[in-house]
Write an enzyme that holds these catalytic residues in place. Structure first.
Site, PDB file in Angstrom:
ATOM      1  N   SER A 153      -5.078   9.398   7.248  1.00  0.00           N
ATOM      2  CA  SER A 153      -4.510   8.221   7.331  1.00  0.00           C
ATOM      3  C   SER A 153      -3.328   8.281   6.043  1.00  0.00           C
ATOM      4  O   SER A 153      -2.303   7.775   6.558  1.00  0.00           O
ATOM      5  CB  SER A 153      -5.417   6.940   7.367  1.00  0.00           C
ATOM      6  OG  SER A 153      -6.406   7.234   6.112  1.00  0.00           O
ATOM      7  N   ALA A 208      -8.760   3.607  -1.329  1.00  0.00           N
ATOM      8  CA  ALA A 208      -9.136   5.121  -0.560  1.00  0.00           C
ATOM      9  C   ALA A 208      -9.665   6.147  -1.356  1.00  0.00           C
ATOM     10  O   ALA A 208      -9.126   6.404  -2.370  1.00  0.00           O
ATOM     11  CB  ALA A 208      -7.826   5.577  -0.001  1.00  0.00           C
ATOM     12  N   HIS A 251     -17.107   3.738   9.782  1.00  0.00           N
ATOM     13  CA  HIS A 251     -17.263   4.882   8.946  1.00  0.00           C
ATOM     14  C   HIS A 251     -18.982   4.907   8.904  1.00  0.00           C
ATOM     15  O   HIS A 251     -19.662   4.170   8.658  1.00  0.00           O
ATOM     16  CB  HIS A 251     -16.907   4.543   7.632  1.00  0.00           C
ATOM     17  CG  HIS A 251     -16.712   5.942   6.625  1.00  0.00           C
ATOM     18  ND1 HIS A 251     -17.908   6.473   6.110  1.00  0.00           N
ATOM     19  CD2 HIS A 251     -15.605   6.651   6.141  1.00  0.00           C
ATOM     20  CE1 HIS A 251     -17.632   7.401   5.421  1.00  0.00           C
ATOM     21  NE2 HIS A 251     -16.141   7.354   5.290  1.00  0.00           N
ATOM     22  N   ARG A 259     -16.301  11.474  12.685  1.00  0.00           N
ATOM     23  CA  ARG A 259     -16.825  10.074  12.427  1.00  0.00           C
ATOM     24  C   ARG A 259     -17.470   9.421  13.399  1.00  0.00           C
ATOM     25  O   ARG A 259     -18.341   9.056  13.138  1.00  0.00           O
ATOM     26  CB  ARG A 259     -15.546   9.307  11.513  1.00  0.00           C
ATOM     27  CG  ARG A 259     -16.131   8.809  10.548  1.00  0.00           C
ATOM     28  CD  ARG A 259     -14.784   8.210   9.888  1.00  0.00           C
ATOM     29  NE  ARG A 259     -14.631   9.011   8.728  1.00  0.00           N
ATOM     30  CZ  ARG A 259     -13.278   8.697   7.894  1.00  0.00           C
ATOM     31  NH1 ARG A 259     -12.543   7.738   8.250  1.00  0.00           N
ATOM     32  NH2 ARG A 259     -13.239   9.694   6.853  1.00  0.00           N
ATOM     33  N   LYS A 300       1.118  -9.942  -0.631  1.00  0.00           N
ATOM     34  CA  LYS A 300       0.425 -11.210  -0.638  1.00  0.00           C
ATOM     35  C   LYS A 300      -0.714 -10.851  -1.757  1.00  0.00           C
ATOM     36  O   LYS A 300      -1.197 -11.682  -2.478  1.00  0.00           O
ATOM     37  CB  LYS A 300      -0.073 -11.581   0.621  1.00  0.00           C
ATOM     38  CG  LYS A 300      -1.198 -10.599   1.193  1.00  0.00           C
ATOM     39  CD  LYS A 300      -1.848 -11.193   2.438  1.00  0.00           C
ATOM     40  CE  LYS A 300      -2.821 -10.206   3.274  1.00  0.00           C
ATOM     41  NZ  LYS A 300      -3.607 -10.725   4.250  1.00  0.00           N
ATOM     42  N   GLU A 323     -13.859  16.975   4.880  1.00  0.00           N
ATOM     43  CA  GLU A 323     -14.377  15.938   5.350  1.00  0.00           C
ATOM     44  C   GLU A 323     -14.599  16.309   6.754  1.00  0.00           C
ATOM     45  O   GLU A 323     -14.338  17.310   7.353  1.00  0.00           O
ATOM     46  CB  GLU A 323     -13.663  14.752   5.104  1.00  0.00           C
ATOM     47  CG  GLU A 323     -13.328  14.394   3.675  1.00  0.00           C
ATOM     48  CD  GLU A 323     -12.290  13.213   3.406  1.00  0.00           C
ATOM     49  OE1 GLU A 323     -12.775  12.311   4.176  1.00  0.00           O
ATOM     50  OE2 GLU A 323     -11.598  13.170   2.434  1.00  0.00           O
ATOM     51  N   GLY A 349       0.792  -1.304   0.164  1.00  0.00           N
ATOM     52  CA  GLY A 349       0.003  -0.151   0.140  1.00  0.00           C
ATOM     53  C   GLY A 349       0.764   1.032   0.130  1.00  0.00           C
ATOM     54  O   GLY A 349       2.055   1.038  -0.087  1.00  0.00           O
ATOM     55  N   HIS A 354     -14.310   0.610   9.364  1.00  0.00           N
ATOM     56  CA  HIS A 354     -13.381   1.264   8.308  1.00  0.00           C
ATOM     57  C   HIS A 354     -11.845   1.310   8.663  1.00  0.00           C
ATOM     58  O   HIS A 354     -11.179   1.360   7.619  1.00  0.00           O
ATOM     59  CB  HIS A 354     -13.931   2.604   7.934  1.00  0.00           C
ATOM     60  CG  HIS A 354     -13.185   3.562   6.789  1.00  0.00           C
ATOM     61  ND1 HIS A 354     -13.421   2.901   5.746  1.00  0.00           N
ATOM     62  CD2 HIS A 354     -12.850   4.766   7.112  1.00  0.00           C
ATOM     63  CE1 HIS A 354     -12.586   3.803   4.909  1.00  0.00           C
ATOM     64  NE2 HIS A 354     -12.374   4.830   5.691  1.00  0.00           N
ATOM     65  N   ARG A 359      -9.699   8.629  14.351  1.00  0.00           N
ATOM     66  CA  ARG A 359      -9.027   9.171  13.361  1.00  0.00           C
ATOM     67  C   ARG A 359      -9.679  10.394  12.657  1.00  0.00           C
ATOM     68  O   ARG A 359     -10.811  10.221  12.203  1.00  0.00           O
ATOM     69  CB  ARG A 359      -8.324   8.028  12.275  1.00  0.00           C
ATOM     70  CG  ARG A 359      -7.731   9.113  11.173  1.00  0.00           C
ATOM     71  CD  ARG A 359      -7.232   7.897  10.227  1.00  0.00           C
ATOM     72  NE  ARG A 359      -8.175   6.901   9.779  1.00  0.00           N
ATOM     73  CZ  ARG A 359      -8.983   7.367   8.491  1.00  0.00           C
ATOM     74  NH1 ARG A 359      -8.580   8.396   7.790  1.00  0.00           N
ATOM     75  NH2 ARG A 359      -9.619   6.542   8.014  1.00  0.00           N
TER      76      ARG A 359
HETATM   77  C1  SIN Z   1     -13.630   8.840   3.150  1.00  0.00           C
HETATM   78  O1  SIN Z   1     -13.385   9.154   1.783  1.00  0.00           O
HETATM   79  O2  SIN Z   1     -14.834   9.175   3.624  1.00  0.00           O
HETATM   80  C2  SIN Z   1     -12.542   7.984   3.849  1.00  0.00           C
HETATM   81  C3  SIN Z   1     -11.467   8.725   3.890  1.00  0.00           C
HETATM   82  C4  SIN Z   1     -10.740   8.327   5.289  1.00  0.00           C
HETATM   83  O3  SIN Z   1     -10.873   7.250   5.577  1.00  0.00           O
HETATM   84  O4  SIN Z   1     -10.130   9.139   5.947  1.00  0.00           O
END
Ligand code: SIN
Length: 513
Positions: free
Chosen positions: A391, A57, A242, A290, A46, A125, A25, A351, A386
């Protein structure tokens, strides 16, 4: 806890490397790209790039990128979302070094979205007071960034890739990390790499829950390997749910996310009667952190007796929505949701994992030479919940820092032989046993350690998971399917123990009674 999943006492000749990165990742790729090119580096995966959480994401990467923004504001938003449990030093590193890593991505031609005057287009966000989230192809930031970093790494030439190799265990000796034992899934044989530097970037744990946005490979295997190797963990009770996953059933064992960026563009949560219900619940209403939005949705569903809430995007034109969120548009359309006419049906689901392998500010764990970055790690930046899009920023900042620490490390060459010891006696389980136990684990974690918890249920959950984990301490591991369940039960046990140990209700660890 058993030491190795391997089932005999055996010494392996290790293929020698200066550093081994596990995971493909953004954290693993970015770390590998920052290792000194004179080092001999292995990258083990893997799944390949498209099986990672990074690839999925949507939202983007949060950082201070405009004159109106300031480090202090980003830090405050991070702390507020994290319910005060964030490590201030780690947050400072994240926020102050983040813009430099975004600049690096721009120089490496990651295809961010820009306006006509060449400025980054920034989204917003939950929990952010202003727009600070850079994105690619609207809602495909992870895919585009991972693709570009993967391309750069394969051009770089100093890295040996190990595709379809499963991490069985991290091998240690009296000096700390000594290498890794892998299982080559194509050739069906074990393979050992020796190295005094192992960087874990194996992602999250979502699949230990019944419903998650995480890909199939997110079973916490790197985390479990680190715990067996003696690494300390932190914040294992902190699981993020989420608020808005599409009510459309799983594809490849994962739910489809409706990015928080959709609410960042003004979408409103409504109940089945069309009533907006976030007003008055938090000063930021639909854009509250969140964990708070998730609990408000669940409370509203309990009040109304409904099984889903809705996102109302009707103030956006069809053109705007399709352009800003091309992937979300395509998936909604496939599920028969007409965005200009219908509300999007949603429900919260697992999430992200704030806990993990405890690291210092340079990504080093309590095992010398073992580093961790990205979701597998707990650097302390996320605290109890978070902040959105922090992230990927953490993957960059702390992935790079792991590499910088390895580059200046004076740890000596790895041993030629890696010696593993096995516990006995071991029992074999049938495929039916495995599927039954997997279902049981996922159900128990979801029921007892979800977004709203109760003390008695957590105690009951811990006992059930302890019984399962004890069984998997004595299971003969013939292939990765069995190893995976050993890892899942160990991670599940750590979550259950930590949740029972924390008596205060904070952030994602919300105790109703
Ligand atoms: C999202 O796009 O809502 C998720 C982004 C995140 O996990 O920070």
């Amino acid at each position: 806890m058993r030491r190795y999943l391997f089932s005999e006492n055996k010494s392996f000749e290790g293929e020698p490397f200066d550093a081994v990165v596990i995971g493909s990742g953004i954290a693993g790729l970015y770390a590998a790209l920052h290792l000194d090119p004179s080092l001999k580096v292995a990258v083990v995966t893997k799944t390949g790039l498209d099986g990672t959480s990074s690839w999925q994401a949507q939202g983007g990467i949060a950082a201070v990128l405009t004159d109106e923004d300031r480090f202090q504001l980003h830090e405050e938003d991070t702390f507020r979302a994290g319910a005060g449990l964030c490590n201030p030093e780690a947050v400072k590193v994240l926020v102050e070094e983040g813009p430099r890593d975004i600049k690096q991505l721009e120089e490496w031609e990651v295809p961010f979205d820009y306006d006509e005057s060449g400025r980054l287009i920034l989204g917003r966000e939950g929990g952010h007071r202003l727009r600070r989230i850079a994105h690619c192809d609207g809602d495909a930031t992870g895919r585009e960034t991972t693709k570009r970093l993967g391309q750069l790494l394969s051009d770089a030439g100093f890295v040996t890739p190990f595709f379809r190799h499963y991490l069985v265990d991290i091998v240690t000796d009296e000096k700390g990390a000594a290498g890794v034992l892998l299982y080559d899934e194509e050739k069906r044989l074990y393979r050992a790499l020796s190295s005094r530097h192992v960087i874990l970037a194996t992602g999250g744990i979502g699949q230990v829950y019944a419903h998650t946005t995480n890909p199939r490979g997110a079973v916490g295997d790197g985390m479990a390997c680190a715990f067996r190797a003696g690494a300390a963990c932190e914040n294992m009770e902190m699981v993020q749910f989420h608020p808005t996953t599409l009510m459309a059933g799983e594809v490849d064992d994962r739910l489809f996310l409706i990015s928080e960026a959709v609410r960042g563009e003004g979408a409103v949560l409504r109940n089945g009667r069309g009533e907006a219900f976030m007003q008055g619940k938090h000063p930021m209403a639909d854009l509250a952190p969140r964990d708070i939005v998730t609990r408000c949705i669940l409370k509203e569903l309990r009040r109304t007796g409904e099984d889903r809430a809705y996102l109302d995007c009707s103030h956006m034109t069809r053109d705007f929505f399709y352009h800003r969120f091309p992937n979300i548009s395509a998936r909604c359309e496939k599920e028969g949701v007409e965005l200009t006419r219908d509300f999007i049906p949603i429900h919260p689901a697992q999430h992200y994992f704030m806990g993990g392998v405890k690291t210092d500010l340079w990504g080093e764990t309590s095992v010398p030479g073992l580093y961790a970055c990205g979701e597998v790690s707990c650097t302390g930046v996320h605290g109890a919940n978070r902040l959105a899009s922090n992230s990927m920023l953490e993957c960059l900042v702390f992935g790079r820092r792991c590499a910088e620490a390895v580059n200046r490390s004076d740890r000596v060459a790895a041993p030629e032989k890696l010696t593993l010891t096995a516990d006995a006696p071991l029992v074999s389980l049938s495929r039916e046993d495995l599927s039954r136990d997997r279902r049981e684990l996922r159900k128990t974690l979801s029921h007892a350690f979800g977004p709203v918890r109760r003390s008695g249920v957590m105690q009951y959950g811990l006992e059930k998971i302890r019984t399962l984990a004890n069984r998997y301490d004595h299971v003969y591991c013939a292939d990765p399917a069995v190893m995976e369940l050993c890892n899942m039960t160990l991670v599940g046990l750590k979550i259950a123990e930590a949740a029972n140990a924390r008596k205060d209700s904070v952030g994602a660890h919300y105790i109703e009674d």
